[in-house]
Design an enzyme around this catalytic site. Sequence first.
Site, PDB file in Angstrom:
ATOM      1  N   GLU A 179       0.826  -1.208   0.000  1.00 54.11           N
ATOM      2  CA  GLU A 179       0.000   0.000   0.000  1.00 54.11           C
ATOM      3  C   GLU A 179       0.863   1.262   0.000  1.00 54.11           C
ATOM      4  O   GLU A 179       0.723   2.150   0.855  1.00 54.11           O
ATOM      5  CB  GLU A 179      -0.963  -0.011   1.184  1.00 54.11           C
ATOM      6  N   GLU A 191      -6.500  -7.460  -1.075  1.00 50.67           N
ATOM      7  CA  GLU A 191      -6.965  -7.402   0.312  1.00 50.67           C
ATOM      8  C   GLU A 191      -8.425  -7.000   0.353  1.00 50.67           C
ATOM      9  O   GLU A 191      -8.863  -6.098  -0.366  1.00 50.67           O
ATOM     10  CB  GLU A 191      -6.187  -6.363   1.135  1.00 50.67           C
TER      11      GLU A 191
END
Length: 693
Positions: free
Chosen positions: A182, A339
């Site tokens: 991320e 995710e």
Amino acid sequence: MLAVDHLAPLDRESDRATDPTRASDPTRAGDRLAELTREGLVFGCDYNPEQWDRAVWDDDMRLMVEAGIGLIAINIFGWSWINPAHGEWDFAELDEVMDLAHAHGIRVNLGTATASPAPWVTTRHPEILPVSVDGTRRYPGGRQAYCPSSPIFRGYAAELSRRVVERYAGHPALAMWHVSNELGCHNALCYCDASATAFREWLEARYGTIAALNTAWGTSFWSQRYSAWDQILPPMAALSLRNPAQLLDFQRFSSDQQLELYRAEARVIRELSTAPVTTNFMVTAHIRALDYFSWAGEMDVIANDHYLDRRLPEPLAELSFAADLTRGLADGAPWLLMETSTGAVNWQPHNLAKGEGELLRNVVSHVSRGADGICFFQWRASAQGAEKFHSALLPHAGTDTAQWRSVLEVGRTLRRLQPIAGTRVASDAAVLFDWESWWSIENEGRPSEDLRYLDQVHAAHTALAAAGISTDVVSASADLSAYRLVVVPALHLVRDADADAIARFVEDGGTAVITFASGIVDQDDRVRLGGYPGAFRDLLGIVSEEFSPLGPGQVVALDDGTSGAVWSERLRPVDAEVDARFVDGPAAGLPARTRRRVGAGSAWYLATLPAAAAYRELLSRVAQDAGIRTVDALPGVEIIRRASDDRSFVFVINHTTESVEIAAHGRDAMTDEAVDGTVVVAGGAVRIIEEAS
């Protein structure tokens, strides 16, 4: 029971899923993902064995096999695990986890471990810590405690990546490389001295001379003219409004800096390994710092993290939009959900559990819109740490739980959907999306704080969905030739080439719907003079003399019986038909909606935001004129088609509590039962039909 017959026959001529040019290049992201989906859709998760005693690892692997987990992401936050001190390396436990995964037939998405520096790194080099816009330094204790421009951090990250790759490039469990994690989630914008130096270098490479920068930034305003590069700082907190062009360039620079972090690690990996390389995007409503269209070409697999955002008025609509945009980043090819959550997250004001069947519906929504794999954060719910109340596949309460049974259902479903891998979503319509417009339209000194970019894009996407129109979300510079209808919501910043391409699309027979706040500034955030909507003025055949944004909660009436919100403007037609006028408000009597026929196509302009039902009716009418079949979609029911050359699948996802009946012919992909005429989808259920050819 509600019933609807609204499954149009597959239009093979316009089906972008069967375009042969999209499958000819073996390096395309969709083809690298296909390496992971030979046995069906991917079911995976993050696994953090370093958080747990060795005694549970074997049990973890056994339960993963039971659930059907085929891919685990490990070593994502492993820096202090494998490199606990300067010059000290310990791979013994990671070796064991890799071997355990292989022994259980589970593939590994292996992290480079650079997502968050070990404490010894920031203790040894406090200068790598990021600095916020107010000039204060941010400290360790969370994650991403580093400046993305720091050459010191980059050096350590490169060494760490190389050691991991050298050790595991040949491991039989390795399926894919996961760079960092991320990127830019917390530290996208850093204002430290290293960032200032890198920003100046980026600007010099972009503009070449100080004179060119002064022109681009309009520095004659407020005596901001620079005479040397070292006078330029990042746009830190100031006593007044800051230079909007400087803000925009800093956002571009910051996205590029994060991308360079990815590139640096990817280069190390590709020197030593042929396995696919990727990182997890964050295509979601609350993250806007990175221009992922500039990133997509660097990925071997397009992967996204997405969590249902309960803070939004329509969380499911945002999920659908994010999935369609992720597919746009993949150029229409399948992609990977890296995710998501089984239930509640831990970072929203109210972290709500998912209701009965909601997990499966969310999963199938992503799959229906192009995901060929679904992975979760994380395998085992943490007992400690900042995310200890974040849901996981294996909850705190263990396996004798409804949540675990839902996980097993997800695993069974993904296994049954093996034939869907590699198919694509077919769309005749597109919504244009642009991160730079998002940045520009929401920077300081804008006409109305109620003009929020994502609201306008979501409204257009939702209206198309409500009309039963499958929609791609693509870049403002995308090839539009495959579409019949393109909606351009609030494309505030537009380059000449992109505006020209939209005009050619219309001239060649396409239909464009362009909304207010589009075409206003060029790539330097400079207003296009001569009247709004600037770059689209000639195409639309209109001139707007003045913005008249509406007040908070204000609604204006139109003479067709509909209403508008957020915006109005003082518009006059030059070479366009008036389709509706404002009845009241600051633009009373003036055009609210226009249409101009151009070549073989049409260009529409919306000078206000229609109410949801009116927006659906308008886009339905426009789409029908463009040759697209539309229907009134049932509220709360998604119907999406994925197809290949020789087979097609229809996904029906019923988010309501009432049963619906859908016309369909073929077989049920979940049960293998024949479907001839109609299929009933119970409230809260999903059905997936392989259509008869």
